[in-house]
Structures are given as structure tokens and as C-alpha cells.
Design a protein around this motif. Structure first.
Motif, PDB file in Angstrom:
ATOM      1  N   ARG A 144       0.832  -1.211   0.000  1.00  0.00           N
ATOM      2  CA  ARG A 144       0.000   0.000   0.000  1.00  0.00           C
ATOM      3  C   ARG A 144       0.868   1.263   0.000  1.00  0.00           C
ATOM      4  O   ARG A 144       0.534   2.256  -0.668  1.00  0.00           O
ATOM      5  CB  ARG A 144      -0.935  -0.004   1.209  1.00  0.00           C
ATOM      6  CG  ARG A 144      -1.975  -1.117   1.197  1.00  0.00           C
ATOM      7  CD  ARG A 144      -2.816  -1.089  -0.057  1.00  0.00           C
ATOM      8  NE  ARG A 144      -3.874  -2.080  -0.055  1.00  0.00           N
ATOM      9  CZ  ARG A 144      -4.189  -2.821  -1.104  1.00  0.00           C
ATOM     10  NH1 ARG A 144      -3.514  -2.681  -2.249  1.00  0.00           N
ATOM     11  NH2 ARG A 144      -5.176  -3.691  -1.027  1.00  0.00           N
ATOM     12  N   LEU A 145       1.969   1.239   0.720  1.00  0.00           N
ATOM     13  CA  LEU A 145       2.870   2.390   0.697  1.00  0.00           C
ATOM     14  C   LEU A 145       3.456   2.587  -0.695  1.00  0.00           C
ATOM     15  O   LEU A 145       3.543   3.718  -1.199  1.00  0.00           O
ATOM     16  CB  LEU A 145       3.987   2.208   1.722  1.00  0.00           C
ATOM     17  CG  LEU A 145       3.578   2.389   3.189  1.00  0.00           C
ATOM     18  CD1 LEU A 145       4.639   1.794   4.112  1.00  0.00           C
ATOM     19  CD2 LEU A 145       3.374   3.872   3.505  1.00  0.00           C
ATOM     20  N   SER A 146       3.859   1.498  -1.326  1.00  0.00           N
ATOM     21  CA  SER A 146       4.419   1.583  -2.669  1.00  0.00           C
ATOM     22  C   SER A 146       3.400   2.149  -3.640  1.00  0.00           C
ATOM     23  O   SER A 146       3.730   2.983  -4.499  1.00  0.00           O
ATOM     24  CB  SER A 146       4.880   0.200  -3.124  1.00  0.00           C
ATOM     25  OG  SER A 146       5.458   0.257  -4.407  1.00  0.00           O
ATOM     26  N   GLU A 147       2.150   1.730  -3.520  1.00  0.00           N
ATOM     27  CA  GLU A 147       1.089   2.250  -4.377  1.00  0.00           C
ATOM     28  C   GLU A 147       0.874   3.744  -4.161  1.00  0.00           C
ATOM     29  O   GLU A 147       0.426   4.451  -5.072  1.00  0.00           O
ATOM     30  CB  GLU A 147      -0.207   1.491  -4.115  1.00  0.00           C
ATOM     31  CG  GLU A 147      -0.168   0.038  -4.584  1.00  0.00           C
ATOM     32  CD  GLU A 147      -1.323  -0.789  -4.074  1.00  0.00           C
ATOM     33  OE1 GLU A 147      -1.474  -1.940  -4.529  1.00  0.00           O
ATOM     34  OE2 GLU A 147      -2.079  -0.298  -3.200  1.00  0.00           O
ATOM     35  N   ALA A 148       1.214   4.221  -2.965  1.00  0.00           N
ATOM     36  CA  ALA A 148       1.085   5.648  -2.663  1.00  0.00           C
ATOM     37  C   ALA A 148       2.331   6.436  -3.040  1.00  0.00           C
ATOM     38  O   ALA A 148       2.415   7.641  -2.774  1.00  0.00           O
ATOM     39  CB  ALA A 148       0.781   5.841  -1.172  1.00  0.00           C
ATOM     40  N   GLY A 149       3.321   5.754  -3.640  1.00  0.00           N
ATOM     41  CA  GLY A 149       4.523   6.437  -4.097  1.00  0.00           C
ATOM     42  C   GLY A 149       5.679   6.432  -3.127  1.00  0.00           C
ATOM     43  O   GLY A 149       6.644   7.164  -3.311  1.00  0.00           O
ATOM     44  N   VAL A 150       5.606   5.591  -2.086  1.00  0.00           N
ATOM     45  CA  VAL A 150       6.673   5.520  -1.087  1.00  0.00           C
ATOM     46  C   VAL A 150       7.518   4.281  -1.362  1.00  0.00           C
ATOM     47  O   VAL A 150       7.009   3.152  -1.341  1.00  0.00           O
ATOM     48  CB  VAL A 150       6.099   5.455   0.346  1.00  0.00           C
ATOM     49  CG1 VAL A 150       7.228   5.372   1.374  1.00  0.00           C
ATOM     50  CG2 VAL A 150       5.209   6.656   0.612  1.00  0.00           C
ATOM     51  N   ARG A 151       8.796   4.464  -1.610  1.00  0.00           N
ATOM     52  CA  ARG A 151       9.681   3.333  -1.871  1.00  0.00           C
ATOM     53  C   ARG A 151       9.897   2.543  -0.577  1.00  0.00           C
ATOM     54  O   ARG A 151      10.327   3.111   0.429  1.00  0.00           O
ATOM     55  CB  ARG A 151      11.027   3.821  -2.400  1.00  0.00           C
ATOM     56  CG  ARG A 151      12.019   2.692  -2.692  1.00  0.00           C
ATOM     57  CD  ARG A 151      13.242   3.216  -3.429  1.00  0.00           C
ATOM     58  NE  ARG A 151      13.977   4.200  -2.663  1.00  0.00           N
ATOM     59  CZ  ARG A 151      14.908   3.894  -1.756  1.00  0.00           C
ATOM     60  NH1 ARG A 151      15.200   2.630  -1.512  1.00  0.00           N
ATOM     61  NH2 ARG A 151      15.538   4.853  -1.105  1.00  0.00           N
ATOM     62  N   PRO A 152       9.596   1.255  -0.571  1.00  0.00           N
ATOM     63  CA  PRO A 152       9.775   0.465   0.652  1.00  0.00           C
ATOM     64  C   PRO A 152      11.204   0.528   1.170  1.00  0.00           C
ATOM     65  O   PRO A 152      12.167   0.368   0.416  1.00  0.00           O
ATOM     66  CB  PRO A 152       9.407  -0.957   0.205  1.00  0.00           C
ATOM     67  CG  PRO A 152       8.433  -0.745  -0.900  1.00  0.00           C
ATOM     68  CD  PRO A 152       8.939   0.472  -1.629  1.00  0.00           C
ATOM     69  N   GLY A 153      11.338   0.779   2.454  1.00  0.00           N
ATOM     70  CA  GLY A 153      12.644   0.860   3.077  1.00  0.00           C
ATOM     71  C   GLY A 153      13.394   2.133   2.767  1.00  0.00           C
ATOM     72  O   GLY A 153      14.617   2.188   2.969  1.00  0.00           O
ATOM     73  N   ALA A 154      12.708   3.187   2.327  1.00  0.00           N
ATOM     74  CA  ALA A 154      13.381   4.447   2.001  1.00  0.00           C
ATOM     75  C   ALA A 154      14.009   5.034   3.262  1.00  0.00           C
ATOM     76  O   ALA A 154      13.304   5.330   4.234  1.00  0.00           O
ATOM     77  CB  ALA A 154      12.397   5.436   1.397  1.00  0.00           C
ATOM     78  N   PRO A 155      15.349   5.213   3.297  1.00  0.00           N
ATOM     79  CA  PRO A 155      16.004   5.667   4.526  1.00  0.00           C
ATOM     80  C   PRO A 155      15.690   7.107   4.914  1.00  0.00           C
ATOM     81  O   PRO A 155      15.963   7.505   6.045  1.00  0.00           O
ATOM     82  CB  PRO A 155      17.491   5.491   4.214  1.00  0.00           C
ATOM     83  CG  PRO A 155      17.578   5.495   2.734  1.00  0.00           C
ATOM     84  CD  PRO A 155      16.307   4.892   2.237  1.00  0.00           C
ATOM     85  N   ASP A 156      15.110   7.875   3.979  1.00  0.00           N
ATOM     86  CA  ASP A 156      14.744   9.254   4.320  1.00  0.00           C
ATOM     87  C   ASP A 156      13.292   9.373   4.764  1.00  0.00           C
ATOM     88  O   ASP A 156      12.776  10.476   4.930  1.00  0.00           O
ATOM     89  CB  ASP A 156      14.986  10.182   3.132  1.00  0.00           C
ATOM     90  CG  ASP A 156      14.077   9.882   1.949  1.00  0.00           C
ATOM     91  OD1 ASP A 156      13.487   8.772   1.915  1.00  0.00           O
ATOM     92  OD2 ASP A 156      13.938  10.745   1.061  1.00  0.00           O
TER      93      ASP A 156
END
Length: 284
Positions: free
Chosen positions: A138-150
Motif C-alpha cells: 500500500r505504501l508503494s502504491e502511494a509512491g513511497v519506496r519500501p525501506g526508504a532511509p529518508d
């Protein structure tokens, strides 16, 4: 005080079923009655039905019925009507008041209608290892790269007056912080690292609230804040979480878990685990 037999599902490999049990998941199998909390919001029931339709598609011939503890039919007793045997599975993400009190009460009502009814009682959907990949989907679908360190995450559950249920969410957040992305292949491109931080929050009955958690991460210097709702379906809580966290400074709010492929696997795994146990008569 009424009580239901609580059967803990033993660990199993997601998507795989023991030899001999696979055939029982199709035609002639013990029916599955999945029980959700229920909501006044029609989107919630529509989401539950969409999830169960995907379960039917995954196991053609398996009878799958829905039931709701509150806010609308069918009740559990209505869903069990005409069945001699069933697997009753709570569509709940933590084991708390609804699974410990409300569902046993609903089972007692069913027994009052049919004293010969036998059930295999499954465990709640969560906690389960596949729910983290579902959240990351769901995060990826919202444009958030999984495990993004920022990116810092706020993991939001509905919250409970039961401290044990809230502790499950806190433990889940700690596990998510401590290791690289849990996402399965195919969610995203590129390698995944570790989140900036993952903190728990609760939409009711406990703290911090989702808005407080977002504000705390901002104050701590998080470059970006995303919100991951640990909620099955849209409704009052999901809408409030989105509204309050965006107002508090969240950059992204992911969608609810809904009919994700991971939840379909969890439902079938819980169903299969319940089949390993002998049926029991519904407690009076």
C-alpha cells in the motif's frame, strides 16, 4: 462469562497447504464463515466482500460466507444458518475485545438456534508476517519506496483498551524499524534499505495518536513522514487518520489493507490451520 475455544494457528508457509488438505479447500470443503467487525460506512462491507471474493477466486468451490459483529447483516447466526459444520474466522487484525468477547457472544447466539452446530474456530488475521509486505504494498502504491532511509513511518492501528493488542502494534513497529524492507519481489524496482524510523500510533483508546506521532517525528528531524494504516477497511477511523495526519504534517497516507493478495493468503492459511483441529460444539 461465555468463552469460545481459542485455537492458536501453528506457523505455516504462506500459500502452501499440507498434503491432503489442499483438496479440502475446494468443492466439498468445510465452509468458511468470515466475521468482520462491521461499520456504518458502506465502503467497509464492500471491502470485506471484495476480499472474500478474491478468496473464492483463489479456492474455487469453497463456500465462503461473510458475517458482521455490528452495524448490519448478516449476523454470525444468520451466516451459519443451514450449516452443520463451519470454520469461523475472525477478520480482525489483532486479538482483543472483539475476538475475546463479541465473537464468543455471537457464537453463543448461533448455538441457541442450532445445538448441533460444530465449528472450527480460527485465529485473527494478525499478527502475521505477511501483513508487513501488505503494508508496504500500500505504501508503494502511494509512491513511497519500501525501506526508504529518508522516510519515517507511522504504523496506525485502530487501538484497543486491551494493552496486549496495543503491544502487538508496538512490537510490529519495532520489527519493521530493525530490518530492511519486508516487501516481496514485484512491489518496486531497486534495492530497499531501512526506514528512517517506524513508530506505532493508535486511532483510539491509547496513545500516541496518529497526529501526535507525526508531529513527534517531524520534531525529531524526519525528512519525510508516511502513514501506514493497519486497518482492514475504509471507514471512520481511516478517514480520521488521513485527515488528522495530513494536518499534522504527514507527506503521504497509504490506503487501508483491503483485499490485498497477502490478506487473501493469510485468510486461507488461517482457514487451513483451523482444519487441522477437530470440530467443537459451540459453547453455551
Amino acid at each position: 462469562m461465555i468463552s469460545a475455544p481459542v485455537i492458536s494457528a501453528p506457523p505455516a508457509t504462506a500459500g502452501r497447504h499440507p498434503a491432503g488438505e489442499g483438496a479440502r479447500l475446494g468443492r466439498g470443503a468445510v465452509p468458511l464463515v468470515a466475521v468482520a467487525h462491521g461499520s456504518r460506512d458502506p465502503r467497509a462491507a464492500a471491502t470485506v466482500e471484495a476480499l472474500l471474493e478474491r478468496v473464492r477466486q483463489a479456492r474455487p468451490g469453497l463456500t465462503v460466507r461473510s458475517a458482521y459483529l455490528d452495524h448490519g447483516p448478516p449476523t454470525l447466526a444468520q451466516a451459519l444458518h443451514g450449516l452443520r459444520e463451519a470454520v469461523v474466522l475472525p477478520l480482525l487484525l489483532t486479538e482483543a475485545y472483539h475476538s475475546r468477547v463479541d465473537l464468543p457472544a455471537a457464537l453463543a447466539e448461533a448455538r441457541a438456534r442450532d445445538s448441533l452446530l460444530r465449528v472450527r474456530y480460527g485465529t485473527t488475521l494478525g499478527p502475521h508476517p505477511l501483513l508487513l509486505p501488505a503494508l508496504e504494498r500500500r505504501l508503494s502504491e502511494a509512491g513511497v519506496r519500501p525501506g526508504a532511509p529518508d522516510t519515517a513511518l507511522v504504523l496506525v492501528s485502530a487501538g484497543s483498551s486491551d494493552a496486549r493488542a496495543n503491544a502487538v502494534i508496538a512490537d510490529l513497529a519495532s520489527a519493521w524499524t530493525a530490518r530492511p524492507s519486508w516487501a516481496a519481489p514485484g512491489f518496486h524496482e531497486g534495492g530497499a534499505g531501512r526506514w528512517w524510523e517506524v513508530v506505532p500510533a493508535y486511532a483510539s483508546a491509547a496513545g500516541p495518536t496518529p497526529a501526535e506521532a507525526v508531529a513527534s517525528l517531524r520534531a525529531a528531524g524526519a525528512p519525510r513522514v508516511a502513514v501506514a494504516p493497519y486497518l482492514l477497511a475504509p471507514g471512520f477511523f481511516a478517514d480520521k487518520v488521513r485527515r488528522d495526519t495530513l494536518a499534522a504534517g504527514a507527506d503521504v497516507v497509504a490506503d487501508v489493507l483491503g483485499p490485498s493478495p497477502e490478506l487473501v493468503e493469510v485468510v486461507l492459511e488461517r482457514y487451513t490451520s483451523a482444519l487441522r483441529h477437530e470440530p467443537v460444539r459451540v459453547p453455551a
